[in-house]
Write an enzyme that holds these catalytic residues in place. Structure first.
Site, PDB file in Angstrom:
ATOM      1  N   TYR A 177       0.841  -1.205   0.000  1.00 32.45           N
ATOM      2  CA  TYR A 177       0.000   0.000   0.000  1.00 32.45           C
ATOM      3  C   TYR A 177       0.877   1.258   0.000  1.00 32.45           C
ATOM      4  CZ  TYR A 177      -3.422   3.488   1.549  1.00 32.45           C
ATOM      5  OH  TYR A 177      -4.213   4.614   1.656  1.00 32.45           O
TER       6      TYR A 177
ATOM      7  N   TYR B 252      -1.499  12.842   6.769  1.00 29.77           N
ATOM      8  CA  TYR B 252      -1.166  11.744   7.687  1.00 29.77           C
ATOM      9  C   TYR B 252       0.310  11.831   8.060  1.00 29.77           C
ATOM     10  CZ  TYR B 252      -5.430   8.818   7.020  1.00 29.77           C
ATOM     11  OH  TYR B 252      -6.692   8.303   6.995  1.00 29.77           O
TER      12      TYR B 252
ATOM     13  N   ARG C   3     -12.009  13.193   1.762  1.00 32.47           N
ATOM     14  CA  ARG C   3     -12.992  12.339   2.450  1.00 32.47           C
ATOM     15  C   ARG C   3     -14.276  12.206   1.636  1.00 32.47           C
ATOM     16  NH1 ARG C   3      -9.880   9.296   5.609  1.00 32.47           N
ATOM     17  NH2 ARG C   3      -8.426  10.601   6.754  1.00 32.47           N
TER      18      ARG C   3
ATOM     19  N   GLU D 142     -14.936  -1.317   6.021  1.00 31.20           N
ATOM     20  CA  GLU D 142     -14.835   0.003   5.388  1.00 31.20           C
ATOM     21  C   GLU D 142     -16.096   0.198   4.554  1.00 31.20           C
ATOM     22  OE1 GLU D 142     -10.944   1.330   3.986  1.00 31.20           O
ATOM     23  OE2 GLU D 142     -11.889   1.889   2.087  1.00 31.20           O
TER      24      GLU D 142
END
Ligand code: 3EB
Length: 324
Positions: A134, A193, A206, A310
């Site tokens: 990832y 992040y 988002r 999720e």
């Protein structure tokens, strides 16, 4: 404008509006569809229902074409595209090249405004030469954004899920007109992040509001997990994680409201459950959000090993009248 709906095989054949794209989850698409077609190797968890497909429609005529490895559908000021590429050890370079081509394709089509991106990454949490895949994906994506001169904070809503197989699958919707991006005040923006999640942060908003100036704005919410600030909460507890996801979804809806957009209806929920486990606890909690035929349940790997569920959403919004 566009719509996205879960359709049966019969609905697909009789779709009144032109199709831009059709996505299948874990089973084959009917042959002869005039649309961008993508089969994703994700197992559907709702085995009690006949296969359903994710259909993207618009209102104008649609032109299908291929460019730079992408299957594309253009119509109504929108561009829908999909691509599948082998993504073994060279995941970072593969992702960078794919995104570089994607930016070129949307620019040439006159649809530079991305509305939504979907990423399905093989073995997303596996290590490759000591680095999590990832993170390699994130590094490649970020390099492509920067090389194309695209502001990372303008990234649209996205999802990044993992599964088996060897191919990276990406599909997207882009527009000739502007979109709005929405952040969640309970969460640090992904592009901020801290480094402990990787040197290159994930780039996504988002949520995106498509057609904010139109009579029918659409809210596309990113894959939303049990993350508050930037930390995963409730490891090992799928029920508590689902409650946290719901709080995050509500925070995004509240943020839309603060920007003058009220919820009209939830059109689509896609629920990804790790190993397909604990689905009953999730079902119970989602009952009030949407009717069962507006939900699709999929087994997938969430991009942090401790995350078990999720959820992504597409909603119709109503614009509040502007004050005089
Ligand atoms: C998160 O909030 C969970 O890398 O494009 C959600 C949506 C997640 C999109 C992406 C990742 C992505 O960080 C993971």
């Amino acid at each position: 404008m566009f719509a996205v709906q879960f359709l049966s095989e019969a609905d697909l054949a009789g779709a009144a509006d032109p199709l831009l794209g059709v996505i299948a989850f874990g089973h084959e698409l009917p042959v002869g569809l005039r649309a961008v077609c993508l089969e994703l190797p994700l197992r559907s968890l709702a085995t009690d229902r006949p296969p359903c497909f994710e259909g993207w429609t618009c209102t104008g005529p649609v032109t299908l074409y291929e460019e730079q490895g992408f299957s594309l559908a253009a119509g109504d000021g929108l561009l829908f595209g999909a691509i599948s590429v082998e993504a073994g050890p060279g995941l970072e370079a593969t992702t960078r090249d794919l995104y570089t081509r994607l930016f070129s394709v949307i620019g040439q089509a006159g649809c530079p405004n991305l509305i939504r991106l979907y990423n399905y990454v093989p073995d997303i949490t596996a290590l490759q030469a000591g680095e999590e895949r990832y993170r390699l994906f994130n590094a490649g994506r970020r390099t492509a954004f920067l090389a194309a001169g695209i502001d990372p904070q303008s990234a649209p809503a996205a999802s990044a899920l993992g599964m088996g197989g060897s191919k990276l699958h990406v599909y997207f919707l882009a527009s000739s007109t502007n979109t709005l991006r929405v952040e969640n005040p309970r969460q640090v923006s992904a592009y901020h992040y801290p480094q402990r999640y990787g040197a290159a942060p994930p780039l996504f908003a988002r949520a995106t509001i498509a057609g904010p100036e139109t009579g029918q704005p659409v809210l596309l919410v990113s894959g939303t997990a049990s993350i508050v600030s930037h930390e995963s909460l409730h490891p090992g507890d799928v029920a508590a994680q689902t409650d946290e996801v719901m709080r995050n979804l509500r925070a995004i809806f509240d943020e839309c409201s603060a920007q003058g957009f009220e919820m009209d209806e939830v059109r689509q929920l896609k629920i990804y459950v790790r190993h397909g486990l604990g689905r009953d606890a999730v079902v119970e909690r989602l009952e009030t959000m949407a009717a069962p035929d507006r939900m699709v349940w999929l087994e997938a790997d969430i991009c942090r090993p401790e995350l078990l569920v999720e959820i992504e959403a597409v909603c119709r919004l109503k614009r509040r009248r502007q004050p005089a």
